[in-house]
Write a protein that holds these residues in place. Structure first.
Motif, PDB file in Angstrom:
ATOM      1  N   ALA A 141      -1.521   5.646   0.585  1.00  0.00           N
ATOM      2  CA  ALA A 141      -1.113   7.197   0.179  1.00  0.00           C
ATOM      3  C   ALA A 141      -1.395   7.727  -1.334  1.00  0.00           C
ATOM      4  CB  ALA A 141       0.371   7.377   0.617  1.00  0.00           C
ATOM      5  N   LEU A 142      -1.761   8.801  -1.476  1.00  0.00           N
ATOM      6  CA  LEU A 142      -1.667   9.634  -2.700  1.00  0.00           C
ATOM      7  C   LEU A 142      -0.331  10.480  -2.862  1.00  0.00           C
ATOM      8  CD1 LEU A 142      -3.637  10.099  -5.073  1.00  0.00           C
ATOM      9  CD2 LEU A 142      -3.933  12.314  -4.138  1.00  0.00           C
ATOM     10  N   VAL A 143       0.500  10.051  -3.493  1.00  0.00           N
ATOM     11  CA  VAL A 143       1.908  10.561  -3.467  1.00  0.00           C
ATOM     12  C   VAL A 143       2.154  11.007  -4.935  1.00  0.00           C
ATOM     13  CG1 VAL A 143       4.444   9.973  -3.300  1.00  0.00           C
ATOM     14  CG2 VAL A 143       2.746   8.879  -1.716  1.00  0.00           C
ATOM     15  N   HIS A 263       0.346   1.635  -1.311  1.00  0.00           N
ATOM     16  CA  HIS A 263       0.069   0.814  -0.282  1.00  0.00           C
ATOM     17  C   HIS A 263       1.237  -0.379  -0.208  1.00  0.00           C
ATOM     18  CE1 HIS A 263      -1.369  -2.574  -2.278  1.00  0.00           C
ATOM     19  NE2 HIS A 263      -2.038  -1.974  -3.274  1.00  0.00           N
ATOM     20  N   PRO A 264       1.345  -0.730   1.184  1.00  0.00           N
ATOM     21  CA  PRO A 264       2.416  -2.078   1.243  1.00  0.00           C
ATOM     22  C   PRO A 264       2.120  -3.149   0.574  1.00  0.00           C
ATOM     23  CG  PRO A 264       1.669  -1.168   3.360  1.00  0.00           C
ATOM     24  CD  PRO A 264       0.793  -0.493   2.393  1.00  0.00           C
ATOM     25  N   ILE A 265       3.232  -3.802   0.007  1.00  0.00           N
ATOM     26  CA  ILE A 265       2.725  -4.964  -0.509  1.00  0.00           C
ATOM     27  C   ILE A 265       2.375  -6.335   0.332  1.00  0.00           C
ATOM     28  CG2 ILE A 265       4.036  -7.028  -1.866  1.00  0.00           C
ATOM     29  CD1 ILE A 265       5.894  -4.983  -3.046  1.00  0.00           C
ATOM     30  N   HIS A 266       3.111  -6.337   1.528  1.00  0.00           N
ATOM     31  CA  HIS A 266       2.617  -7.391   2.617  1.00  0.00           C
ATOM     32  C   HIS A 266       2.144  -6.408   3.798  1.00  0.00           C
ATOM     33  CE1 HIS A 266       4.692 -10.191   0.125  1.00  0.00           C
ATOM     34  NE2 HIS A 266       5.818  -9.572   0.032  1.00  0.00           N
ATOM     35  N   GLY A 267       1.033  -7.265   4.335  1.00  0.00           N
ATOM     36  CA  GLY A 267       0.513  -6.630   5.778  1.00  0.00           C
ATOM     37  C   GLY A 267      -0.397  -5.344   5.436  1.00  0.00           C
ATOM     38  N   THR A 268      -0.718  -5.395   4.198  1.00  0.00           N
ATOM     39  CA  THR A 268      -1.586  -4.003   4.020  1.00  0.00           C
ATOM     40  C   THR A 268      -3.187  -4.262   4.460  1.00  0.00           C
ATOM     41  OG1 THR A 268      -2.318  -2.666   2.278  1.00  0.00           O
ATOM     42  CG2 THR A 268      -2.293  -5.010   1.397  1.00  0.00           C
TER      43      THR A 268
END
Length: 297
Positions: A141-143, A263-268
């Motif tokens: 995501a661009l946040v 982005h998520p650290i895990h499960g990305t």
């Protein structure tokens, strides 16, 4: 050594020798040398704890164990290799965003990523604080702003000054540049969901006394167009004609708003980190806003 140490290269080496019954021909087929191939076969036999070939100085033949392994691998190895090759025709990376995408570097990064990986990028608009990355509806995501999210990897790629969005018929629209003091007596249209600037970002003594709440970028523009207040918008709107009733004006001393990739650290997604790294490098290489900012300064 154990069976779980067996690698595909060992199995390919075995099948090449089993097919040719010649270490020299198999080495030529695999593009390696005979001594390296011999070591691979020896390691495979050690890991499986069995002899796979009967060898003399003039003759190579499969042992019983070798014949069984060959019969199994002829079927299994091609299926395994196929399973390990991603089907890029169906694989995409979902890039979430809540506001306008920055000019230049994002588009260049997407094009470069798609060219290098063969994986397409789908743009997904989400009116959410983290543009859907925390709900797994997007992969990256661009946040804007300073997101706080447990379990997320946040990389600041750029920053943007804010400009004021004002009604074209307002006296404020006559100014080429505004000061915070000019805005203090006007209601602030506050994007409570995806906005990157809050009342706390205004200088002390010039904070608006009234706010009007909205939940996304479009609502913010329409409320300004209705004369309900002024908005604070990323400065890239200076280069776009977004609404005939709204004028965008630079603010002296406006704060820079961070622009992050999350982005998520895990499960990305397996390519999320690569996209982030590539996008950061693309921005650092000079794509995008600097020249454009000079043109509107």
């Amino acid at each position: 050594m154990a069976v779980h140490d067996v690698g595909i290269r060992h199995l390919r080496a075995f099948l090449a020798v089993a097919d040719t019954l010649s270490f020299s021909q198999a080495a030529l087929q695999l593009g390696t040398n005979q001594s390296s191939l011999t070591r691979s076969i020896r390691r495979l036999e050690e890991m499986l704890n069995t002899r796979l070939f009967n060898r003399t100085t003039r003759h190579v033949s499969l042992s019983e164990s070798g014949e069984r392994l060959r019969d199994d691998l002829v079927v299994l190895l091609p299926r395994l290799e196929t399973a390990l090759v991603p089907d890029t025709t169906e694989t995409t990376l979902r890039l979430g965003f809540s506001w306008l995408l920055p000019d230049g570097w994002v588009q260049a990064a997407i094009a470069r990523f798609e060219e290098e990986t063969g994986v397409g990028v789908d743009l997904v608009h989400r009116d959410e604080r983290l543009a859907g990355v925390d709900r797994e509806t997007v992969d990256v995501a661009l946040v804007r702003g300073r997101p706080t999210a447990n379990g997320m990897h946040v990389v600041e790629v750029d920053s943007e000054p804010c400009v004021a969005a004002v009604l074209r018929t307002s006296p404020l629209a006559a100014h080429p540049r505004l000061r915070w003091a000019d805005l203090a007596d006007h209601p602030l249209v506050l994007n409570a969901c995806t906005g990157s600037v809050g009342v706390e970002d205004w200088p002390e003594g010039h904070r608006p006394r009234k706010t009007v709440t909205c939940h996304n970028f479009d609502e913010c523009l329409e409320l300004v167009a209705m004369g309900k207040g002024i908005g604070l918008i990323p400065e890239l709107v200076l280069r776009r004609q977004l609404h005939p009733a709204v004028r965008f004006i630079p603010i002296a001393g406006a704060p820079d708003v961070p622009l992050n990739l999350v982005h998520p650290i895990h499960g990305t997604h397996p390519l999320a980190r690569r996209f982030t790294t590539l996008a950061t490098a693309t921005k650092a290489a000079g794509y995008g806003t600097p020249a454009l900012r000079r043109s509107v300064a």
